[in-house]
Design a protein around this motif. Structure first.
Motif, mmCIF file in Angstrom:
data_model
loop_
_atom_site.group_PDB
_atom_site.id
_atom_site.type_symbol
_atom_site.label_atom_id
_atom_site.label_comp_id
_atom_site.label_asym_id
_atom_site.label_seq_id
_atom_site.Cartn_x
_atom_site.Cartn_y
_atom_site.Cartn_z
ATOM 1 N N TYR A 194 0.822 -1.205 0.000
ATOM 2 C CA TYR A 194 0.000 0.000 0.000
ATOM 3 C C TYR A 194 0.859 1.260 0.000
ATOM 4 N N ARG A 195 2.174 1.081 0.093
ATOM 5 C CA ARG A 195 3.058 2.243 0.154
ATOM 6 C C ARG A 195 4.383 1.946 -0.537
ATOM 7 N N ILE B 99 4.539 7.464 -1.921
ATOM 8 C CA ILE B 99 3.336 7.147 -2.687
ATOM 9 C C ILE B 99 2.522 6.108 -1.927
ATOM 10 N N LEU B 100 1.221 6.379 -1.767
ATOM 11 C CA LEU B 100 0.334 5.491 -1.017
ATOM 12 C C LEU B 100 -0.909 5.179 -1.847
ATOM 13 N N LEU B 101 -1.560 4.077 -1.510
ATOM 14 C CA LEU B 101 -2.752 3.631 -2.230
ATOM 15 C C LEU B 101 -3.930 3.485 -1.273
ATOM 16 N N ALA B 102 -5.129 3.686 -1.828
ATOM 17 C CA ALA B 102 -6.358 3.487 -1.057
ATOM 18 C C ALA B 102 -7.486 3.124 -2.012
ATOM 19 N N GLY B 103 -8.515 2.457 -1.478
ATOM 20 C CA GLY B 103 -9.674 2.120 -2.293
ATOM 21 C C GLY B 103 -9.356 1.114 -3.377
ATOM 22 N N ASP B 104 -10.029 1.242 -4.529
ATOM 23 C CA ASP B 104 -9.872 0.266 -5.607
ATOM 24 C C ASP B 104 -8.461 0.234 -6.175
ATOM 25 N N ALA B 105 -7.684 1.267 -5.981
ATOM 26 C CA ALA B 105 -6.285 1.230 -6.410
ATOM 27 C C ALA B 105 -5.494 0.210 -5.613
ATOM 28 N N CYS C 36 -10.230 7.006 5.835
ATOM 29 C CA CYS C 36 -10.219 7.457 7.231
ATOM 30 C C CYS C 36 -8.902 7.092 7.901
ATOM 31 N N ALA C 37 -8.484 5.835 7.748
ATOM 32 C CA ALA C 37 -7.241 5.385 8.382
ATOM 33 C C ALA C 37 -6.033 6.130 7.820
ATOM 34 N N LEU C 38 -6.007 6.327 6.502
ATOM 35 C CA LEU C 38 -4.879 7.029 5.896
ATOM 36 C C LEU C 38 -4.891 8.504 6.262
ATOM 37 N N PRO D 214 7.440 9.071 9.930
ATOM 38 C CA PRO D 214 6.717 8.679 8.713
ATOM 39 C C PRO D 214 6.714 7.177 8.462
ATOM 40 N N ASP D 215 7.876 6.548 8.557
ATOM 41 C CA ASP D 215 7.922 5.124 8.247
ATOM 42 C C ASP D 215 7.071 4.309 9.215
ATOM 43 N N THR D 216 7.202 4.598 10.488
ATOM 44 C CA THR D 216 6.438 3.842 11.479
ATOM 45 C C THR D 216 4.939 4.043 11.290
ATOM 46 N N ARG D 217 4.531 5.290 11.140
ATOM 47 C CA ARG D 217 3.097 5.580 11.097
ATOM 48 C C ARG D 217 2.458 5.148 9.786
ATOM 49 N N LEU D 218 3.114 5.388 8.666
ATOM 50 C CA LEU D 218 2.511 5.062 7.378
ATOM 51 C C LEU D 218 2.556 3.560 7.094
ATOM 52 N N ASP D 219 3.582 2.886 7.584
ATOM 53 C CA ASP D 219 3.589 1.431 7.451
ATOM 54 C C ASP D 219 2.475 0.808 8.294
ATOM 55 N N ALA D 220 2.127 1.464 9.408
ATOM 56 C CA ALA D 220 1.028 0.968 10.235
ATOM 57 C C ALA D 220 -0.302 1.036 9.494
ATOM 58 N N TYR D 221 -0.450 2.015 8.595
ATOM 59 C CA TYR D 221 -1.668 2.095 7.773
ATOM 60 C C TYR D 221 -1.842 0.813 6.962
ATOM 61 N N GLU D 222 -0.777 0.357 6.323
ATOM 62 C CA GLU D 222 -0.877 -0.885 5.550
ATOM 63 C C GLU D 222 -1.164 -2.075 6.460
#
Length: 396
Positions: A283-284, A288-294, A314-316, A330-338
């Motif tokens: 997802y990252r 660059i990050l992805l959400a939804g149908d992407a 919402c989560a992103l 950034p790495d810790t928080r955005l990787d947690a999104y995935e």
């Protein structure tokens, strides 16, 4: 002799915090969350205006819960049709009924309304939260790259080619995501053999407007769902649907699979689509990050697609706000999104795949066993509650 007319469209900003590509429900929900957190963003979409067709038709409880913080839940509920039952049938025979009204949520129902209404509410909230000027159409993203300072997005629009730099770029641009492809992220999965016919119709429907019905038959399932305004949504798996199913086609499908319970009067809108089941490898990729149908697509069984896309947003949105306004790593928080959202997509893909395959079996003995099993399970309260929670997005 006068020269060529100069466009009055303002230039895109050179830089912003987040560029969101795709102004469907996922992109709009993300924009609303970023605006509410005071994060700068630019939301780009290639279409000159929002969707005028209904496509997704249900907003589930968990989605409404995630939209509460940006003030979108109440106006959606005001516009939608609240239904508490999901019925599984074979022709005129009821196999099981799943009820939502006992679920532990402020929204113990399925909210039925066309996707364009959902998008309109989300756009209103983006504007109310101060993000009106950040929604720009029509702009086609032609390239997404990365540099030490973040992402670089190249677009073609009314002023020609422009470039925007941002800390992050988010692909909310659908299954054929330009952002995902530019990031080199794989998208594994396949496509179901059947095509699906979708139509919004006015009709007489014997089961009435009090529940969503899934009818099972040897030629595949058909879903009939009431929408506001005395309209019904009809979705049917067929071997090969016409590009724009007409009233005669919809009526024939209903006659074959619904035991004469429906009489079509008028088709308001119709379409054909094929269904994929795919998920992004990641997802990252850096900024660059992805959400939804992407990031994921799956069968429409259960009406999950738009819902988990909005929940992604919402989560992103929370993750990006933590990084950009609260100093989170950034790495810790955005990787947690995935880590939070990818397992949800995997579970939904698995759930909808099982539901789709069970609904499309052609063997008579297997269908008979399936129907008998559903009748028995329908008598078990724990099973009904678990299925209701799965459909509503409330399973942990």
């Amino acid at each position: 002799m006068s020269g060529p007319a100069r466009t009055t469209v303002p230039a895109l900003p050179d830089r912003t915090d987040v560029v969101i590509v795709g102004a469907g429900p996922t992109g709009l929900a993300l924009a609303a969350h970023l605006a509410s957190a005071g994060v700068g963003f630019l939301l780009l979409d290639r279409r000159p205006e929002g969707a005028g067709t209904s496509r997704a038709g249900v907003v589930h409880a968990r989605t409404l819960e995630t939209l509460e913080p940006v003030g979108a839940a109440a106006p959606l509920v005001e516009r939608g049709l609240r239904l508490t039952r999901f019925g599984i049938r074979r022709g005129r025979h009821r196999l099981a009924t799943v009820a939502f009204d006992g679920l532990p949520t402020p929204y113990p129902y399925a909210l039925l309304l066309p996707q364009y209404e959902t998008e309109a509410v989300l756009l209103d909230r983006v504007r109310a939260l101060g993000g009106s000027g950040a929604v720009r159409r029509p702009y086609t993203v032609t390239g997404v790259g990365q540099e030490p300072g973040g992402a670089v997005v190249t677009v073609d629009g009314p002023r020609g080619t422009e470039t925007v730099r941002a800390a992050y770029a988010v692909g909310a641009d659908g299954m054929r995501s330009t952002v995902r492809e530019a990031a080199g992220i794989g998208y594994r999965g396949g496509r179901y053999a059947q095509s699906f016919a979708l139509a919004d119709v006015r009709m007489e429907w014997l089961p009435g407007r009090e529940e969503v019905s899934m009818l099972l038959g040897p030629d595949g399932p058909i879903v009939v769902a009431p929408l506001p305004g005395d309209v019904f949504r009809v979705v049917a798996a067929v071997r090969e649907a016409p590009g724009e199913p007409d009233a005669a086609f919809v009526q024939r499908v209903l006659d074959e699979r619904a035991g004469g319970q429906g009489r079509v009067g008028e088709v308001l809108w119709s379409s054909r689509f094929h269904v994929h089941h795919r998920i992004a490898d990641r997802y990252r990729a850096g900024g660059i990050l992805l959400a939804g149908d992407a990031a994921h697509v799956h069968s429409p069984a259960g009406g999950q697609g738009m819902n988990i896309g909005i929940q992604d947003a919402c989560a992103l949105g929370r993750a990006l706000a933590d990084v950009l306004t609260r100093g989170a790593d950034p790495d810790t928080r955005l990787d947690a999104y995935e880590r939070e959202r990818r397992p949800v997509a995997e579970r939904v893909i698995s759930f909808t795949d099982r539901l789709t395959r069970a609904a499309t079996v052609r063997s008579l003995p297997v269908r008979a066993g399936r129907d008998a099993t559903l009748r028995l399970l329908g008598l078990v309260p724990a099973w009904r509650t678990r299925l209701a929670a799965e459909l509503a997005g409330l399973r942990s």
